[in-house]
Design a protein around this motif. Structure first.
Motif, PDB file in Angstrom:
ATOM      1  N   LEU A  57       0.831  -1.202   0.000  1.00 56.83           N
ATOM      2  CA  LEU A  57       0.000   0.000   0.000  1.00 56.83           C
ATOM      3  C   LEU A  57       0.866   1.254   0.000  1.00 56.83           C
ATOM      4  CD1 LEU A  57      -2.811   1.416   0.378  1.00 56.83           C
ATOM      5  CD2 LEU A  57      -2.360   1.261   2.815  1.00 56.83           C
ATOM      6  N   MET A  58       1.862   1.296   0.873  1.00 55.69           N
ATOM      7  CA  MET A  58       2.735   2.472   0.956  1.00 55.69           C
ATOM      8  C   MET A  58       3.549   2.649  -0.316  1.00 55.69           C
ATOM      9  SD  MET A  58       4.040   2.447   4.902  1.00 55.69           S
ATOM     10  CE  MET A  58       5.050   3.898   4.654  1.00 55.69           C
ATOM     11  N   ALA A  59       4.085   1.548  -0.855  1.00 57.83           N
ATOM     12  CA  ALA A  59       4.901   1.643  -2.075  1.00 57.83           C
ATOM     13  C   ALA A  59       4.077   2.164  -3.242  1.00 57.83           C
ATOM     14  CB  ALA A  59       5.502   0.280  -2.409  1.00 57.83           C
ATOM     15  N   THR A  60       2.863   1.651  -3.413  1.00 57.31           N
ATOM     16  CA  THR A  60       2.025   2.123  -4.517  1.00 57.31           C
ATOM     17  C   THR A  60       1.539   3.555  -4.280  1.00 57.31           C
ATOM     18  OG1 THR A  60       0.098   1.044  -3.534  1.00 57.31           O
ATOM     19  CG2 THR A  60       1.259  -0.156  -5.260  1.00 57.31           C
ATOM     20  N   TYR A  61       1.268   3.896  -3.028  1.00 57.96           N
ATOM     21  CA  TYR A  61       0.836   5.257  -2.721  1.00 57.96           C
ATOM     22  C   TYR A  61       1.948   6.256  -3.031  1.00 57.96           C
ATOM     23  CZ  TYR A  61      -1.195   9.232  -0.333  1.00 57.96           C
ATOM     24  OH  TYR A  61      -1.705  10.472  -0.055  1.00 57.96           O
ATOM     25  N   ILE A  62       3.170   5.930  -2.586  1.00 57.09           N
ATOM     26  CA  ILE A  62       4.305   6.828  -2.860  1.00 57.09           C
ATOM     27  C   ILE A  62       4.514   6.959  -4.361  1.00 57.09           C
ATOM     28  CG2 ILE A  62       6.819   7.057  -2.668  1.00 57.09           C
ATOM     29  CD1 ILE A  62       6.550   5.743   0.142  1.00 57.09           C
ATOM     30  N   ARG A  63       4.489   5.835  -5.052  1.00 55.58           N
ATOM     31  CA  ARG A  63       4.781   5.827  -6.496  1.00 55.58           C
ATOM     32  C   ARG A  63       3.714   6.552  -7.302  1.00 55.58           C
ATOM     33  NH1 ARG A  63       5.214   6.128 -11.258  1.00 55.58           N
ATOM     34  NH2 ARG A  63       6.162   4.655 -12.697  1.00 55.58           N
ATOM     35  N   PHE A  64       2.458   6.250  -7.040  1.00 57.76           N
ATOM     36  CA  PHE A  64       1.410   6.764  -7.926  1.00 57.76           C
ATOM     37  C   PHE A  64       0.671   7.984  -7.384  1.00 57.76           C
ATOM     38  CE2 PHE A  64       1.842   2.318  -9.227  1.00 57.76           C
ATOM     39  CZ  PHE A  64       2.221   2.522 -10.542  1.00 57.76           C
ATOM     40  N   MET A  65       0.613   8.181  -6.113  1.00 55.44           N
ATOM     41  CA  MET A  65      -0.129   9.320  -5.571  1.00 55.44           C
ATOM     42  C   MET A  65       0.803  10.489  -5.227  1.00 55.44           C
ATOM     43  SD  MET A  65      -3.167   8.330  -5.912  1.00 55.44           S
ATOM     44  CE  MET A  65      -4.108   9.569  -5.050  1.00 55.44           C
ATOM     45  N   ILE A  66       1.956  10.204  -4.680  1.00 59.74           N
ATOM     46  CA  ILE A  66       2.867  11.283  -4.303  1.00 59.74           C
ATOM     47  C   ILE A  66       3.723  11.726  -5.488  1.00 59.74           C
ATOM     48  CG2 ILE A  66       4.850  11.889  -2.848  1.00 59.74           C
ATOM     49  CD1 ILE A  66       3.590  10.209  -0.634  1.00 59.74           C
ATOM     50  N   LEU A  67       4.318  10.762  -6.185  1.00 55.95           N
ATOM     51  CA  LEU A  67       5.237  11.115  -7.270  1.00 55.95           C
ATOM     52  C   LEU A  67       4.521  11.487  -8.571  1.00 55.95           C
ATOM     53  CD1 LEU A  67       8.034   8.429  -6.710  1.00 55.95           C
ATOM     54  CD2 LEU A  67       8.000  10.823  -5.977  1.00 55.95           C
ATOM     55  N   GLU A  68       3.357  10.894  -8.860  1.00 54.03           N
ATOM     56  CA  GLU A  68       2.702  11.143 -10.146  1.00 54.03           C
ATOM     57  C   GLU A  68       1.273  11.659 -10.060  1.00 54.03           C
ATOM     58  OE1 GLU A  68       2.820   7.945 -12.890  1.00 54.03           O
ATOM     59  OE2 GLU A  68       4.988   7.735 -12.787  1.00 54.03           O
ATOM     60  N   SER A  69       0.595  11.537  -8.974  1.00 52.13           N
ATOM     61  CA  SER A  69      -0.817  11.888  -8.811  1.00 52.13           C
ATOM     62  C   SER A  69      -1.691  11.169  -9.840  1.00 52.13           C
ATOM     63  CB  SER A  69      -1.022  13.405  -8.924  1.00 52.13           C
ATOM     64  OG  SER A  69      -0.352  14.060  -7.891  1.00 52.13           O
ATOM     65  N   ASP A  70      -1.462   9.869  -9.947  1.00 52.26           N
ATOM     66  CA  ASP A  70      -2.182   9.033 -10.904  1.00 52.26           C
ATOM     67  C   ASP A  70      -3.053   8.044 -10.128  1.00 52.26           C
ATOM     68  OD1 ASP A  70      -3.077   7.481 -12.966  1.00 52.26           O
ATOM     69  OD2 ASP A  70      -1.101   6.763 -13.593  1.00 52.26           O
ATOM     70  N   SER A  71      -4.279   8.462  -9.822  1.00 54.68           N
ATOM     71  CA  SER A  71      -5.139   7.620  -8.981  1.00 54.68           C
ATOM     72  C   SER A  71      -5.619   6.368  -9.703  1.00 54.68           C
ATOM     73  CB  SER A  71      -6.329   8.420  -8.459  1.00 54.68           C
ATOM     74  OG  SER A  71      -7.097   8.910  -9.535  1.00 54.68           O
ATOM     75  N   SER A  72      -5.760   6.399 -11.006  1.00 55.15           N
ATOM     76  CA  SER A  72      -6.210   5.195 -11.714  1.00 55.15           C
ATOM     77  C   SER A  72      -5.143   4.096 -11.656  1.00 55.15           C
ATOM     78  CB  SER A  72      -6.574   5.521 -13.156  1.00 55.15           C
ATOM     79  OG  SER A  72      -5.431   5.943 -13.875  1.00 55.15           O
ATOM     80  N   SER A  73      -3.877   4.457 -11.811  1.00 59.47           N
ATOM     81  CA  SER A  73      -2.801   3.463 -11.683  1.00 59.47           C
ATOM     82  C   SER A  73      -2.696   2.975 -10.246  1.00 59.47           C
ATOM     83  CB  SER A  73      -1.461   4.045 -12.119  1.00 59.47           C
ATOM     84  OG  SER A  73      -1.466   4.297 -13.494  1.00 59.47           O
ATOM     85  N   PHE A  74      -2.908   3.873  -9.300  1.00 60.10           N
ATOM     86  CA  PHE A  74      -2.872   3.484  -7.891  1.00 60.10           C
ATOM     87  C   PHE A  74      -3.916   2.408  -7.615  1.00 60.10           C
ATOM     88  CE2 PHE A  74      -4.605   4.172  -3.569  1.00 60.10           C
ATOM     89  CZ  PHE A  74      -3.496   3.769  -2.836  1.00 60.10           C
TER      90      PHE A  74
END
Length: 190
Positions: free
Chosen positions: A26-43
């Motif tokens: 959860l944390m790895a995907t959140y950091i990768r897609f929500m913090i670094l890219e703001s891509d909620s669909s990929s998250f």
């Protein structure tokens, strides 16, 4: 070394490890897609993969880490075992993820997952070992010893038991001590 009541504790420790693996993903995907890219669909798409590392971890953790004879290994052995466990989780997860995921898995997410998972599992082991050691020192998980006889070998053994309360041994009675039990403040069985 651990008594029967600790099996429940081991079970909850196992479940908590699995929860930490899920939290790591959860944390790895959140950091990768929500913090670094703001891509909620990929998250959301990558969050659907969360059962894979949990199932893989459930298999390897149960198979290798929850036997009472392995609870208190030396630190370096435990950390190397956790590293190998984490590598196995990563390999099987990558293999399963590439087969289930239409798009490629994010390498950055996998690297983040590896490091976060390793840190969480190590911290959990540190807390778990400290908890077990404190229970042993308090005598809650100790094995009661009944000592018979005397001599230098008995004296060395008693000295070792008394100077290492974390070993989880408690001398409950010393028979045929010829007064040595009272000298050392131990219960005598005459």
């Amino acid at each position: 070394m651990l008594n029967e009541q600790s099996k429940t504790f081991l079970f909850f420790h196992y479940l908590f490890d699995l929860l930490l693996v899920a939290l790591s993903w959860l944390m790895a995907t959140y950091i990768r897609f929500m913090i670094l890219e703001s891509d909620s669909s990929s998250f959301i798409k990558f969050m659907k993969l969360i059962p894979i590392p949990v199932i893989v971890a459930a298999y390897f953790l149960f198979r290798e880490h929850y036997h009472t004879r392995q609870i208190l290994h030396a630190w370096h052995r435990e950390f190397s075992r956790l590293l190998m466990l984490n590598i196995k989780i990563q390999i099987f997860f990558i293999l399963a993820g590439y087969n289930l995921q239409a798009n490629r898995l994010s390498r950055l997410t996998m690297v983040l997952f590896f490091f976060i998972c390793q840190i969480f599992l190590i911290l959990n082991r540190v807390v778990f070992r400290n908890h077990i050691m404190m229970k042993m020192i308090k005598g809650e998980l100790s094995n009661n010893l009944f000592i018979i006889g005397q001599g230098t070998h008995i004296d060395r053994f008693i000295e070792k038991v008394l100077s290492n309360p974390h070993m989880g041994m408690h001398i409950c009675c010393w028979a045929d001590s010829e007064g040595r039990a009272e000298e050392q403040g131990l219960p005598s069985c005459t």
